[in-house]
Design a protein around this motif. Structure first.
Motif, PDB file in Angstrom:
ATOM      1  N   UNK A 183       0.866  -1.178   0.000  1.00  0.00           N
ATOM      2  CA  UNK A 183       0.000   0.000   0.000  1.00  0.00           C
ATOM      3  C   UNK A 183       0.899   1.222   0.000  1.00  0.00           C
ATOM      4  N   UNK A 184       0.362   2.346  -0.426  1.00  0.00           N
ATOM      5  CA  UNK A 184       1.168   3.564  -0.493  1.00  0.00           C
ATOM      6  C   UNK A 184       1.280   4.200   0.881  1.00  0.00           C
ATOM      7  N   UNK A 185       2.257   5.071   1.020  1.00  0.00           N
ATOM      8  CA  UNK A 185       2.453   5.803   2.270  1.00  0.00           C
ATOM      9  C   UNK A 185       1.212   6.625   2.595  1.00  0.00           C
ATOM     10  N   UNK A 186       0.615   7.258   1.607  1.00  0.00           N
ATOM     11  CA  UNK A 186      -0.583   8.069   1.875  1.00  0.00           C
ATOM     12  C   UNK A 186      -1.743   7.192   2.346  1.00  0.00           C
ATOM     13  N   UNK A 187      -1.859   5.975   1.807  1.00  0.00           N
ATOM     14  CA  UNK A 187      -2.903   5.056   2.262  1.00  0.00           C
ATOM     15  C   UNK A 187      -2.649   4.614   3.703  1.00  0.00           C
ATOM     16  N   UNK A 188      -1.387   4.367   4.031  1.00  0.00           N
ATOM     17  CA  UNK A 188      -1.049   4.003   5.405  1.00  0.00           C
ATOM     18  C   UNK A 188      -1.388   5.148   6.358  1.00  0.00           C
ATOM     19  N   UNK A 189      -1.017   6.349   5.994  1.00  0.00           N
ATOM     20  CA  UNK A 189      -1.335   7.520   6.840  1.00  0.00           C
ATOM     21  C   UNK A 189      -2.843   7.643   7.036  1.00  0.00           C
ATOM     22  N   UNK A 190      -3.594   7.475   5.963  1.00  0.00           N
ATOM     23  CA  UNK A 190      -5.055   7.546   6.050  1.00  0.00           C
ATOM     24  C   UNK A 190      -5.572   6.469   6.997  1.00  0.00           C
ATOM     25  N   UNK A 191      -5.092   5.247   6.832  1.00  0.00           N
ATOM     26  CA  UNK A 191      -5.511   4.131   7.667  1.00  0.00           C
ATOM     27  C   UNK A 191      -5.228   4.420   9.151  1.00  0.00           C
ATOM     28  N   UNK A 192      -4.028   4.878   9.449  1.00  0.00           N
ATOM     29  CA  UNK A 192      -3.618   5.083  10.842  1.00  0.00           C
ATOM     30  C   UNK A 192      -4.330   6.244  11.521  1.00  0.00           C
ATOM     31  N   UNK A 193      -4.775   7.228  10.749  1.00  0.00           N
ATOM     32  CA  UNK A 193      -5.372   8.417  11.372  1.00  0.00           C
ATOM     33  C   UNK A 193      -6.884   8.495  11.247  1.00  0.00           C
ATOM     34  N   UNK A 194      -7.504   7.618  10.473  1.00  0.00           N
ATOM     35  CA  UNK A 194      -8.953   7.737  10.300  1.00  0.00           C
ATOM     36  C   UNK A 194      -9.735   6.453  10.499  1.00  0.00           C
ATOM     37  N   UNK A 195      -9.113   5.313  10.365  1.00  0.00           N
ATOM     38  CA  UNK A 195      -9.850   4.050  10.384  1.00  0.00           C
ATOM     39  C   UNK A 195      -9.781   3.384  11.758  1.00  0.00           C
ATOM     40  N   UNK A 196     -10.916   2.914  12.239  1.00  0.00           N
ATOM     41  CA  UNK A 196     -10.955   2.129  13.476  1.00  0.00           C
ATOM     42  C   UNK A 196     -10.343   2.850  14.657  1.00  0.00           C
ATOM     43  N   UNK A 197      -9.429   2.188  15.340  1.00  0.00           N
ATOM     44  CA  UNK A 197      -8.755   2.739  16.508  1.00  0.00           C
ATOM     45  C   UNK A 197      -7.630   3.631  16.002  1.00  0.00           C
ATOM     46  N   UNK A 198      -7.900   4.920  15.931  1.00  0.00           N
ATOM     47  CA  UNK A 198      -6.962   5.837  15.287  1.00  0.00           C
ATOM     48  C   UNK A 198      -5.806   6.219  16.195  1.00  0.00           C
ATOM     49  N   UNK A 199      -4.728   6.636  15.572  1.00  0.00           N
ATOM     50  CA  UNK A 199      -3.568   7.158  16.280  1.00  0.00           C
ATOM     51  C   UNK A 199      -3.562   8.671  16.164  1.00  0.00           C
ATOM     52  N   UNK A 200      -2.980   9.309  17.144  1.00  0.00           N
ATOM     53  CA  UNK A 200      -2.753  10.753  17.059  1.00  0.00           C
ATOM     54  C   UNK A 200      -1.722  10.987  15.959  1.00  0.00           C
ATOM     55  N   UNK A 237      10.480  -1.572   5.838  1.00  0.00           N
ATOM     56  CA  UNK A 237       9.124  -1.975   5.492  1.00  0.00           C
ATOM     57  C   UNK A 237       8.667  -1.402   4.147  1.00  0.00           C
ATOM     58  N   UNK A 238       9.379  -0.411   3.639  1.00  0.00           N
ATOM     59  CA  UNK A 238       9.000   0.212   2.369  1.00  0.00           C
ATOM     60  C   UNK A 238       9.866  -0.320   1.237  1.00  0.00           C
ATOM     61  N   UNK A 239       9.371  -0.162   0.012  1.00  0.00           N
ATOM     62  CA  UNK A 239      10.155  -0.551  -1.159  1.00  0.00           C
ATOM     63  C   UNK A 239      11.358   0.382  -1.301  1.00  0.00           C
ATOM     64  N   UNK A 240      12.218   0.098  -2.254  1.00  0.00           N
ATOM     65  CA  UNK A 240      13.457   0.877  -2.402  1.00  0.00           C
ATOM     66  C   UNK A 240      13.197   2.343  -2.713  1.00  0.00           C
ATOM     67  N   UNK A 241      12.056   2.653  -3.319  1.00  0.00           N
ATOM     68  CA  UNK A 241      11.722   4.046  -3.614  1.00  0.00           C
ATOM     69  C   UNK A 241      11.138   4.755  -2.394  1.00  0.00           C
ATOM     70  N   UNK A 242      10.809   4.017  -1.350  1.00  0.00           N
ATOM     71  CA  UNK A 242      10.253   4.609  -0.139  1.00  0.00           C
ATOM     72  C   UNK A 242       8.811   5.056  -0.296  1.00  0.00           C
ATOM     73  N   UNK A 243       8.110   4.500  -1.280  1.00  0.00           N
ATOM     74  CA  UNK A 243       6.746   4.929  -1.574  1.00  0.00           C
ATOM     75  C   UNK A 243       5.715   3.896  -1.141  1.00  0.00           C
ATOM     76  N   UNK A 244       6.006   2.626  -1.364  1.00  0.00           N
ATOM     77  CA  UNK A 244       5.047   1.559  -1.093  1.00  0.00           C
ATOM     78  C   UNK A 244       5.472   0.728   0.106  1.00  0.00           C
ATOM     79  N   UNK A 245       4.518   0.508   0.998  1.00  0.00           N
ATOM     80  CA  UNK A 245       4.749  -0.264   2.215  1.00  0.00           C
ATOM     81  C   UNK A 245       4.400  -1.719   1.975  1.00  0.00           C
TER      82      UNK A 245
END
Length: 164
Positions: A107-124, A140-148
């Protein structure tokens, strides 16, 4: 199956103890204000409500130091509780895979950020950034640092269960 402290592999217990020691103060006890950070650093992700419940449980114990300090034994019991009560690896995998549109295990970094801050038990936001930075620094990310890599991320945030 419920786990007890005796079921936890030595390497997992040692890792928890290392985290505990990293947050412990001069008296070798953990200040209760650092409990959430320590538990998250040890690989668990309790919600704020779950964390508050754990704090209340510790404060109600007969050996509690006026509810402001946590001993290693108390911390270990809380970590076992986390393993028994909180999300399983499969729950996390299913949630992350909802963002894996092309089913390639990333998944992309932006998708991970969205998941962590808006879905279910969110993080600050600060907690989310801390977790993202740790994932970036641990491969945990690919060599380009974009996809987790979902698999690598789960290995990072979920401790191995006994027998695995």
């Amino acid at each position: 199956m419920a786990f007890s402290a005796e079921d936890i592999p030595t390497d997992v217990s040692d890792a928890w103890h290392d985290v505990y020691n990293a947050f412990a103060e001069a008296d070798d006890e953990l200040n209760i204000r650092d409990l959430g950070k320590a538990i998250r650093a040890a690989g668990q992700c309790p919600t704020n409500e779950q964390l508050q419940s754990m704090i209340e449980d510790v404060q109600g114990e007969p050996d509690a130091d006026q509810g402001t300090r946590i001993s290693w034994a108390q911390f270990e019991r809380l970590m076992v509780t986390c393993m028994n009560e909180f999300k399983t690896e499969q729950d996390l995998r299913e949630a992350l895979c909802t963002f894996d549109k092309d089913n390639d295990g990333y998944i992309t970094l932006s998708e991970l950020r969205f998941f962590l801050t808006t879905m279910g038990d969110t993080l600050e936001p600060e907690e989310m950034q801390e977790l993202v930075t740790e994932a970036q620094n641990s491969g945990c990310f690919d060599s380009a640092g974009v996809n987790l890599s979902i698999d690598e991320f789960i290995k990072k945030v979920m401790p191995p269960l006994p027998g695995q």
